[in-house]
Design a protein around this motif. Structure first.
Motif, PDB file in Angstrom:
ATOM      1  N   LEU A  13      42.151  24.160  14.365  1.00 21.33           N
ATOM      2  CA  LEU A  13      43.213  25.081  15.069  1.00 21.33           C
ATOM      3  C   LEU A  13      42.576  25.594  16.463  1.00 21.33           C
ATOM      4  O   LEU A  13      43.717  25.551  17.455  1.00 21.33           O
ATOM      5  CB  LEU A  13      43.213  26.489  14.074  1.00 21.33           C
ATOM      6  N   HIS A  17      44.892  24.851  19.824  1.00 25.12           N
ATOM      7  CA  HIS A  17      45.208  25.701  20.868  1.00 25.12           C
ATOM      8  C   HIS A  17      44.862  25.478  22.150  1.00 25.12           C
ATOM      9  O   HIS A  17      45.618  25.652  23.200  1.00 25.12           O
ATOM     10  CB  HIS A  17      44.743  26.855  20.428  1.00 25.12           C
ATOM     11  N   PHE A  25      49.948  24.001  30.858  1.00 22.04           N
ATOM     12  CA  PHE A  25      49.599  24.265  32.224  1.00 22.04           C
ATOM     13  C   PHE A  25      49.661  22.938  33.129  1.00 22.04           C
ATOM     14  O   PHE A  25      50.306  22.823  34.236  1.00 22.04           O
ATOM     15  CB  PHE A  25      48.351  25.033  32.312  1.00 22.04           C
ATOM     16  N   GLY A  92      44.193  37.835  11.291  1.00 25.02           N
ATOM     17  CA  GLY A  92      45.172  36.607  11.324  1.00 25.02           C
ATOM     18  C   GLY A  92      46.199  36.945  12.199  1.00 25.02           C
ATOM     19  O   GLY A  92      46.268  37.720  12.874  1.00 25.02           O
ATOM     20  N   MET A 101      55.030  32.222  18.183  1.00 19.80           N
ATOM     21  CA  MET A 101      53.983  30.863  18.115  1.00 19.80           C
ATOM     22  C   MET A 101      55.029  29.855  17.811  1.00 19.80           C
ATOM     23  O   MET A 101      55.141  28.793  18.050  1.00 19.80           O
ATOM     24  CB  MET A 101      53.030  31.119  17.024  1.00 19.80           C
ATOM     25  N   MET A 104      57.408  28.579  20.292  1.00 20.44           N
ATOM     26  CA  MET A 104      56.522  27.919  21.398  1.00 20.44           C
ATOM     27  C   MET A 104      56.400  26.501  20.592  1.00 20.44           C
ATOM     28  O   MET A 104      56.487  25.482  21.205  1.00 20.44           O
ATOM     29  CB  MET A 104      55.061  28.577  21.570  1.00 20.44           C
ATOM     30  N   LEU A 105      55.901  26.513  19.420  1.00 17.52           N
ATOM     31  CA  LEU A 105      55.706  25.085  18.899  1.00 17.52           C
ATOM     32  C   LEU A 105      56.962  24.219  18.838  1.00 17.52           C
ATOM     33  O   LEU A 105      56.845  23.125  18.942  1.00 17.52           O
ATOM     34  CB  LEU A 105      55.045  25.215  17.427  1.00 17.52           C
ATOM     35  N   HIS A 148      53.431  35.530  25.369  1.00 19.90           N
ATOM     36  CA  HIS A 148      52.392  35.450  24.505  1.00 19.90           C
ATOM     37  C   HIS A 148      50.978  35.860  25.440  1.00 19.90           C
ATOM     38  O   HIS A 148      50.057  36.687  24.837  1.00 19.90           O
ATOM     39  CB  HIS A 148      52.133  34.026  24.115  1.00 19.90           C
ATOM     40  N   LEU A 163      40.886  39.225  22.188  1.00 21.02           N
ATOM     41  CA  LEU A 163      41.381  38.201  21.521  1.00 21.02           C
ATOM     42  C   LEU A 163      41.405  36.689  22.067  1.00 21.02           C
ATOM     43  O   LEU A 163      41.235  35.940  21.297  1.00 21.02           O
ATOM     44  CB  LEU A 163      43.018  38.614  20.838  1.00 21.02           C
ATOM     45  N   PRO A 164      41.691  36.684  23.271  1.00 18.11           N
ATOM     46  CA  PRO A 164      41.613  35.202  23.840  1.00 18.11           C
ATOM     47  C   PRO A 164      40.183  34.668  23.508  1.00 18.11           C
ATOM     48  O   PRO A 164      40.059  33.442  23.304  1.00 18.11           O
ATOM     49  CB  PRO A 164      41.894  35.587  25.511  1.00 18.11           C
ATOM     50  N   ARG A 172      36.429  36.849  14.801  1.00 20.98           N
ATOM     51  CA  ARG A 172      37.152  38.363  14.736  1.00 20.98           C
ATOM     52  C   ARG A 172      36.505  39.429  14.299  1.00 20.98           C
ATOM     53  O   ARG A 172      35.603  39.008  13.407  1.00 20.98           O
ATOM     54  CB  ARG A 172      38.288  38.128  14.221  1.00 20.98           C
TER      55      ARG A 172
HETATM   56  C1  HEM Z   1      45.053  30.700  28.705  1.00 17.09           C
HETATM   57  C2  HEM Z   1      46.190  30.915  28.090  1.00 17.09           C
HETATM   58  C3  HEM Z   1      46.179  31.621  26.676  1.00 17.09           C
HETATM   59  C4  HEM Z   1      45.558  32.541  26.094  1.00 17.09           C
HETATM   60  C5  HEM Z   1      44.565  33.667  26.677  1.00 17.09           C
HETATM   61  C6  HEM Z   1      46.032  32.437  24.361  1.00 17.09           C
HETATM   62  C7  HEM Z   1      45.517  33.287  23.467  1.00 17.09           C
HETATM   63  C8  HEM Z   1      45.796  33.242  22.373  1.00 17.09           C
HETATM   64  C9  HEM Z   1      45.428  34.165  21.255  1.00 17.09           C
HETATM   65  C10 HEM Z   1      44.458  35.303  21.517  1.00 17.09           C
HETATM   66  C11 HEM Z   1      46.085  33.707  20.147  1.00 17.09           C
HETATM   67  C12 HEM Z   1      45.689  34.115  18.845  1.00 17.09           C
HETATM   68  C13 HEM Z   1      46.657  35.312  18.421  1.00 17.09           C
HETATM   69  C14 HEM Z   1      46.273  36.134  17.094  1.00 17.09           C
HETATM   70  O1  HEM Z   1      45.163  36.716  17.406  1.00 17.09           O
HETATM   71  O2  HEM Z   1      47.030  36.131  16.192  1.00 17.09           O
HETATM   72  C15 HEM Z   1      46.735  32.587  20.275  1.00 17.09           C
HETATM   73  C16 HEM Z   1      47.376  31.963  19.293  1.00 17.09           C
HETATM   74  C17 HEM Z   1      48.381  30.795  19.751  1.00 17.09           C
HETATM   75  N1  HEM Z   1      48.667  30.559  20.816  1.00 17.09           N
HETATM   76 FE1  HEM Z   1      47.921  31.090  22.807  1.00 17.09          FE
HETATM   77  N2  HEM Z   1      46.660  31.483  24.432  1.00 17.09           N
HETATM   78  C18 HEM Z   1      47.207  31.014  25.889  1.00 17.09           C
HETATM   79  C19 HEM Z   1      47.917  29.725  26.049  1.00 17.09           C
HETATM   80  C20 HEM Z   1      49.032  29.515  25.018  1.00 17.09           C
HETATM   81  C21 HEM Z   1      49.807  28.194  25.411  1.00 17.09           C
HETATM   82  C22 HEM Z   1      50.028  27.870  26.856  1.00 17.09           C
HETATM   83  C23 HEM Z   1      50.452  27.970  24.222  1.00 17.09           C
HETATM   84  C24 HEM Z   1      51.553  27.027  23.986  1.00 17.09           C
HETATM   85  C25 HEM Z   1      52.181  26.216  24.761  1.00 17.09           C
HETATM   86  C26 HEM Z   1      49.896  28.770  23.298  1.00 17.09           C
HETATM   87  C27 HEM Z   1      50.068  28.675  21.831  1.00 17.09           C
HETATM   88  C28 HEM Z   1      49.639  29.275  20.774  1.00 17.09           C
HETATM   89  C29 HEM Z   1      49.704  29.012  19.598  1.00 17.09           C
HETATM   90  C30 HEM Z   1      50.619  27.996  18.782  1.00 17.09           C
HETATM   91  C31 HEM Z   1      48.911  30.205  18.886  1.00 17.09           C
HETATM   92  C32 HEM Z   1      48.575  30.156  17.373  1.00 17.09           C
HETATM   93  C33 HEM Z   1      47.555  29.224  16.935  1.00 17.09           C
HETATM   94  C34 HEM Z   1      47.533  28.509  15.534  1.00 17.09           C
HETATM   95  O3  HEM Z   1      47.487  29.266  14.380  1.00 17.09           O
HETATM   96  O4  HEM Z   1      47.560  27.470  15.589  1.00 17.09           O
HETATM   97  N3  HEM Z   1      48.831  29.695  23.614  1.00 17.09           N
HETATM   98  N4  HEM Z   1      46.603  32.279  21.624  1.00 17.09           N
END
Ligand code: HEM
Ligand code: HEM
Length: 178
Positions: A13, A17, A25, A92, A101, A104-105, A148, A163-164, A172
């Motif tokens: 996962l 991500h 980017f 979660g 999410m 975005m997908l 997001h 969180l990031p 977590r």
């Molecule tokens: C550097 C920038 C980014 C940061 C800091 C970031 C941060 C995060 C965080 C903290 C989560 C978890 C959220 C949660 O706790 O539920 C997450 C999930 C997610 N983010 Fe990002 N994100 C970034 C960029 C992106 C980009 C550019 C995309 C799509 C183009 C993206 C797509 C997703 C997806 C699809 C999930 C769900 C993950 C999964 O279950 O597979 N993120 N992101």
């Protein structure tokens, strides 16, 4: 004393991500539109998308669609908590986060498909709509990524948890009441 934490996000996962974030980017800001790198990175991330979709059925609990699918009832409960100013701490994805999410997908899938149509399908040469769709999806995804990132920062501040960083390390903190 540091709070107890658990391993939440599995390596696959996290790899998906990192790939979504990096390729978005790269393709939006850096690669030349439609050139070789742009196309290969786009197809690579399309592969990650397929993998992530399947992982949602066979992966660990926190990766599963059933764990966080944003049903109307879950969305309403999350929205009520937000309006009341209560933090939504769950191990979660949150319902509204999950909705973003999915959008975005969907954009990533549409970008791959429209890119393929405009480049590889002879019958569509000279047609404008795949290109227009591609540009709209790219801009739509930019807006969603903005939401997001803002949500990731705001929720991190509200929960006092990075969180990031959790998306990189997989760990977590446990909610206080568990
Ligand atoms: C550097 C920038 C980014 C940061 C800091 C970031 C941060 C995060 C965080 C903290 C989560 C978890 C959220 C949660 O706790 O539920 C997450 C999930 C997610 N983010 Fe990002 N994100 C970034 C960029 C992106 C980009 C550019 C995309 C799509 C183009 C993206 C797509 C997703 C997806 C699809 C999930 C769900 C993950 C999964 O279950 O597979 N993120 N992101
Ligand atoms: C995450 C994936 C992708 C993103 C974020 C992305 C983003 C973009 C952006 C912002 C443009 C410029 C659009 C404009 O304003 O005209 C563009 C153009 C283009 N993209 Fe993508 N793209 C992705 C995937 C792909 C894929 C998989 C292909 C496959 C062949 C592709 C082929 C093209 C082509 C041929 C153009 C040039 C269109 C023109 O002539 O104006 N892209 N892309």
């Amino acid at each position: 004393m540091s709070a107890a934490s658990v391993r939440l996000w599995d390596p696959l996962l996290r790899l998906c991500h990192l790939s979504f974030a990096t390729v978005f980017f790269a393709n939006y800001f850096f690669t030349e539109a439609g050139e070789r790198w742009h196309r290969w990175l786009g197809y690579y991330v399309l592969g990650c998308l397929v993998l992530r979709l399947v992982w949602g059925f066979i992966g660990p609990r926190s990766a599963r669609w059933t764990d966080f699918w944003p049903t109307p009832a879950r969305l309403a409960a999350h929205a009520r908590a937000l309006v009341r100013g209560q933090p939504h701490h769950r191990l979660g994805h949150s319902p509204i986060g999950a909705l973003v999410m999915l959008l975005m997908l969907g954009c990533i899938g549409g970008l791959g498909l429209s890119g393929f149509l405009m480049r590889e399908v002879d019958a569509l040469w000279g047609e404008d709509w795949p290109q227009t769709l591609h540009a709209w999806l790219a801009d739509g995804l930019l807006v969603l990524v903005g939401v997001h990132l803002l949500a990731a920062v705001v929720e991190s501040l509200r929960l006092r948890e990075n969180l990031p960083l959790s998306m990189l390390t997989g760990r977590r903190r446990l909610p206080e009441d568990s």
